[in-house]
Write an enzyme that holds these catalytic residues in place. Structure first.
Site, PDB file in Angstrom:
ATOM      1  N   SER A  14     -65.219  88.501  40.623  1.00  0.00           N
ATOM      2  CA  SER A  14     -66.575  88.352  40.070  1.00  0.00           C
ATOM      3  C   SER A  14     -66.901  86.953  39.571  1.00  0.00           C
ATOM      4  O   SER A  14     -68.069  86.594  39.428  1.00  0.00           O
ATOM      5  CB  SER A  14     -66.760  89.354  38.921  1.00  0.00           C
ATOM      6  OG  SER A  14     -65.692  89.242  37.993  1.00  0.00           O
ATOM      7  N   ASP A  63     -59.597  98.436  36.694  1.00  0.00           N
ATOM      8  CA  ASP A  63     -58.718  97.610  35.871  1.00  0.00           C
ATOM      9  C   ASP A  63     -57.363  97.509  36.565  1.00  0.00           C
ATOM     10  O   ASP A  63     -56.671  98.530  36.705  1.00  0.00           O
ATOM     11  CB  ASP A  63     -58.585  98.282  34.488  1.00  0.00           C
ATOM     12  CG  ASP A  63     -57.637  97.543  33.559  1.00  0.00           C
ATOM     13  OD1 ASP A  63     -57.041  96.522  33.979  1.00  0.00           O
ATOM     14  OD2 ASP A  63     -57.481  97.985  32.411  1.00  0.00           O
ATOM     15  N   VAL A  64     -56.995  96.316  36.993  1.00  0.00           N
ATOM     16  CA  VAL A  64     -55.729  96.176  37.743  1.00  0.00           C
ATOM     17  C   VAL A  64     -54.519  96.598  36.912  1.00  0.00           C
ATOM     18  O   VAL A  64     -53.466  96.919  37.461  1.00  0.00           O
ATOM     19  CB  VAL A  64     -55.502  94.734  38.291  1.00  0.00           C
ATOM     20  CG1 VAL A  64     -56.563  94.347  39.303  1.00  0.00           C
ATOM     21  CG2 VAL A  64     -55.402  93.716  37.165  1.00  0.00           C
ATOM     22  N   SER A 138     -49.681  80.192  38.905  1.00  0.00           N
ATOM     23  CA  SER A 138     -50.159  79.012  38.173  1.00  0.00           C
ATOM     24  C   SER A 138     -49.061  77.970  38.136  1.00  0.00           C
ATOM     25  O   SER A 138     -47.869  78.321  38.132  1.00  0.00           O
ATOM     26  CB  SER A 138     -50.529  79.395  36.731  1.00  0.00           C
ATOM     27  OG  SER A 138     -50.724  78.230  35.959  1.00  0.00           O
ATOM     28  N   TYR A 151     -48.193  83.897  29.239  1.00  0.00           N
ATOM     29  CA  TYR A 151     -48.891  83.635  30.506  1.00  0.00           C
ATOM     30  C   TYR A 151     -47.915  83.038  31.536  1.00  0.00           C
ATOM     31  O   TYR A 151     -47.877  83.468  32.699  1.00  0.00           O
ATOM     32  CB  TYR A 151     -50.056  82.681  30.220  1.00  0.00           C
ATOM     33  CG  TYR A 151     -50.900  82.269  31.401  1.00  0.00           C
ATOM     34  CD1 TYR A 151     -51.751  83.178  32.021  1.00  0.00           C
ATOM     35  CD2 TYR A 151     -50.880  80.948  31.866  1.00  0.00           C
ATOM     36  CE1 TYR A 151     -52.546  82.797  33.093  1.00  0.00           C
ATOM     37  CE2 TYR A 151     -51.678  80.548  32.929  1.00  0.00           C
ATOM     38  CZ  TYR A 151     -52.509  81.470  33.538  1.00  0.00           C
ATOM     39  OH  TYR A 151     -53.300  81.075  34.596  1.00  0.00           O
ATOM     40  N   LYS A 155     -46.788  84.544  35.141  1.00  0.00           N
ATOM     41  CA  LYS A 155     -47.038  83.804  36.383  1.00  0.00           C
ATOM     42  C   LYS A 155     -45.735  83.464  37.118  1.00  0.00           C
ATOM     43  O   LYS A 155     -45.701  83.402  38.353  1.00  0.00           O
ATOM     44  CB  LYS A 155     -47.835  82.523  36.078  1.00  0.00           C
ATOM     45  CG  LYS A 155     -49.271  82.808  35.589  1.00  0.00           C
ATOM     46  CD  LYS A 155     -50.069  83.553  36.647  1.00  0.00           C
ATOM     47  CE  LYS A 155     -51.535  83.695  36.297  1.00  0.00           C
ATOM     48  NZ  LYS A 155     -52.288  84.411  37.325  1.00  0.00           N
TER      49      LYS A 155
END
Ligand SMILES: NC(=O)c1ccc[n+]([C@@H]2O[C@H](COP(=O)([O-])OP(=O)(O)OC[C@H]3O[C@@H](n4cnc5c(N)ncnc54)[C@H](OP(=O)(O)O)[C@@H]3O)[C@@H](O)[C@H]2O)c1
Length: 243
Positions: A14, A63-64, A138, A151, A155
């Site tokens: 989105s 929602d994944v 990332s 995070y 990743k």
């Protein structure tokens, strides 16, 4: 899904990088499933942009991080040729201040979300004996980053998972690759202060932030047969930040 085109599912399509990937894959001839979690209007806008320029797409909210929602959505979609695991969130905090709920949410969306979606497409891809799965990881999953431990862990975890999928499914003509973006101009990086941005720019040899399209061009390659001999790879798109 009622379409004669091959289907590509982009999680978090989105906004930001996901939006650019949706527009590019539609141009490449895919019927694009634009997934979102909350931004229904933005997803509908992406669909209108695609259909307005002759492509085909549909918005689909799930929602994944919720495996039941993921399984139900992929059941409805049916055959999928390309899956782009792009949905992601950040929850920056120094280690001592990391909250359990933030850690759980980050791992659930960024890592487990990609795992749930990949598991859900495995069966239809094996049946079709064709598929390409692209993980948007990332650069911090490769380098680590102070204040982004959760995070970075998510990743980096994605990269191990991506390689296992490549080993497990390449003989079925299902390829699995990751892109590790550096700093790309989106709402996610919009929260950075000017001084943070200046410090980041000093670490980027090319000297600018990347654009969402820079990631979309690489996804386009990895989704296509032009990359038919590429699997288990990590493609850094970071302006030279990490060599
Ligand atoms: N921007 C960067 O510099 C950068 C650098 C390296 C890696 N990345 C990675 O690239 C990906 C896209 O980043 P971005 O900058 O485009 O982020 P963004 O602008 O914040 O967009 C995130 C997207 O993920 C969706 N999303 C979030 N939680 C979700 C969930 N639980 N289920 C389904 N969709 C969900 C959002 O949907 P809603 O709008 O509906 O919430 C939105 O479409 C992320 O995985 C991010 O970690 C970004």
């Amino acid at each position: 899904m009622n379409t004669s085109k091959p289907v590509a599912v982009v999680t978090g399509g989105s906004r930001g990088i996901g939006r650019a990937i949706c527009l590019q894959l539609a141009k490449d001839g895919f019927h694009v499933v634009v997934n979102y979690a909350k931004s229904r209007e933005s997803a509908d806008t992406v669909v209108s942009e695609i259909t307005g320029s002759g492509g085909s797409a549909v918005a689909m909210g799930f929602d994944v991080a919720n495996p039941d929602e993921v399984d139900a959505a992929f059941e409805k979609i049916g055959a999928v040729e390309v899956l782009v695991n792009n949905a992601g969130i950040t929850s920056d905090a120094l280690l001592l201040r990391m909250k359990n709920e933030d850690l759980d949410r980050t791992l659930n969306v960024d890592l487990k979300g990609a795992i749930f979606c990949t598991r859900a497409v495995t069966k239809p891809m094996m049946k079709a004996r064709k598929g390409s799965i692209v993980f948007i990881s990332s650069v911090v999953g490769e380098t680590g980053n102070a204040g982004q431990a959760a995070y970075s862990a998510a990743k980096a975890g994605m990269l191990g998972f991506m390689k296992s999928v490549a080993r497990e499914l390449s003989s079925r003509n299902i390829r699995s690759n990751a892109i590790t973006p550096g700093y790309i101009q989106t709402e996610m990086t919009g929260v950075l202060t000017e001084s943070q941005k200046e410090a980041i720019l000093r670490s980027i040899p090319i000297g600018t932030l990347g654009q969402p399209e820079d990631i979309a061009y690489a996804v386009s390659f990895l989704a296509s047969d032009k990359s038919r001999y590429v699997t288990g790879q990590v493609l850094g798109i970071n302006g030279g930040m990490l060599m």
